[in-house]
Design a protein around this motif. Sequence first.
Motif, PDB file in Angstrom:
ATOM      1  N   GLU A  74      -7.566 -11.323  -2.143  1.00 48.96           N
ATOM      2  CA  GLU A  74      -5.674 -11.015  -1.470  1.00 48.96           C
ATOM      3  C   GLU A  74      -5.852 -12.123   0.036  1.00 48.96           C
ATOM      4  O   GLU A  74      -4.474 -11.533   1.216  1.00 48.96           O
ATOM      5  N   LYS A  79      -2.080 -15.627  -3.172  1.00 51.02           N
ATOM      6  CA  LYS A  79      -3.079 -14.171  -2.856  1.00 51.02           C
ATOM      7  C   LYS A  79      -3.605 -14.449  -4.790  1.00 51.02           C
ATOM      8  O   LYS A  79      -3.071 -13.975  -5.451  1.00 51.02           O
ATOM      9  N   GLU A  80      -4.587 -13.674  -5.181  1.00 49.36           N
ATOM     10  CA  GLU A  80      -5.193 -13.491  -6.354  1.00 49.36           C
ATOM     11  C   GLU A  80      -4.166 -12.619  -7.222  1.00 49.36           C
ATOM     12  O   GLU A  80      -4.157 -13.112  -8.314  1.00 49.36           O
ATOM     13  N   SER A  81      -4.189 -11.448  -6.635  1.00 48.71           N
ATOM     14  CA  SER A  81      -3.161 -10.578  -7.160  1.00 48.71           C
ATOM     15  C   SER A  81      -1.651 -11.655  -8.266  1.00 48.71           C
ATOM     16  O   SER A  81      -1.379 -11.246  -9.291  1.00 48.71           O
ATOM     17  N   ASP A 108     -13.397  -3.839  -6.788  1.00 52.32           N
ATOM     18  CA  ASP A 108     -12.964  -5.168  -6.402  1.00 52.32           C
ATOM     19  C   ASP A 108     -14.539  -6.086  -5.441  1.00 52.32           C
ATOM     20  O   ASP A 108     -15.770  -5.709  -6.182  1.00 52.32           O
TER      21      ASP A 108
END
Length: 147
Positions: A74, A79-81, A108
């Motif tokens: 993140e 971001k990864e999301s 995580d």
Amino acid sequence: GGAAYVATQKSRVIDAALLYGYSDLVILSMTANEVLQQQPLATYQDAVQQLITRAVAGGACVLLLADPPVINGEGYAIKESQYRAVLAALSDANDHVAYASFADLFGDAAAATAMGLSNGTSLHPMLEGHRRMADWLLQEALPHPAV
């Protein structure tokens, strides 16, 4: 660059498997390399959609499987999301496509390292992480014939 190579390589693998009728299910495990390379989201979405289209046209269903969590995923500009959200949206937008995330299995990156699933210095799971990934795929993701 590297992201285009990854998409091209995956396309060739899909074509080879479908050409010979080996695949009823194509599992695309993605997100980690894209986060590190910071592939633009629109480029990522287009590349994944092309892979989905090829696989479904060849008679397969597709599982879009988000990789285990990236260390500081993140903290990147993209971001990864956001990459995971693209996969989830493509799953919703396409027939014969499902989405799952190994982040749900690993937690995580810090939690995954504490559980011995990741070594904490790279994105790659340890032996135990791979075992849990395989168990999840076999027990949870793949259909089982009725007994």
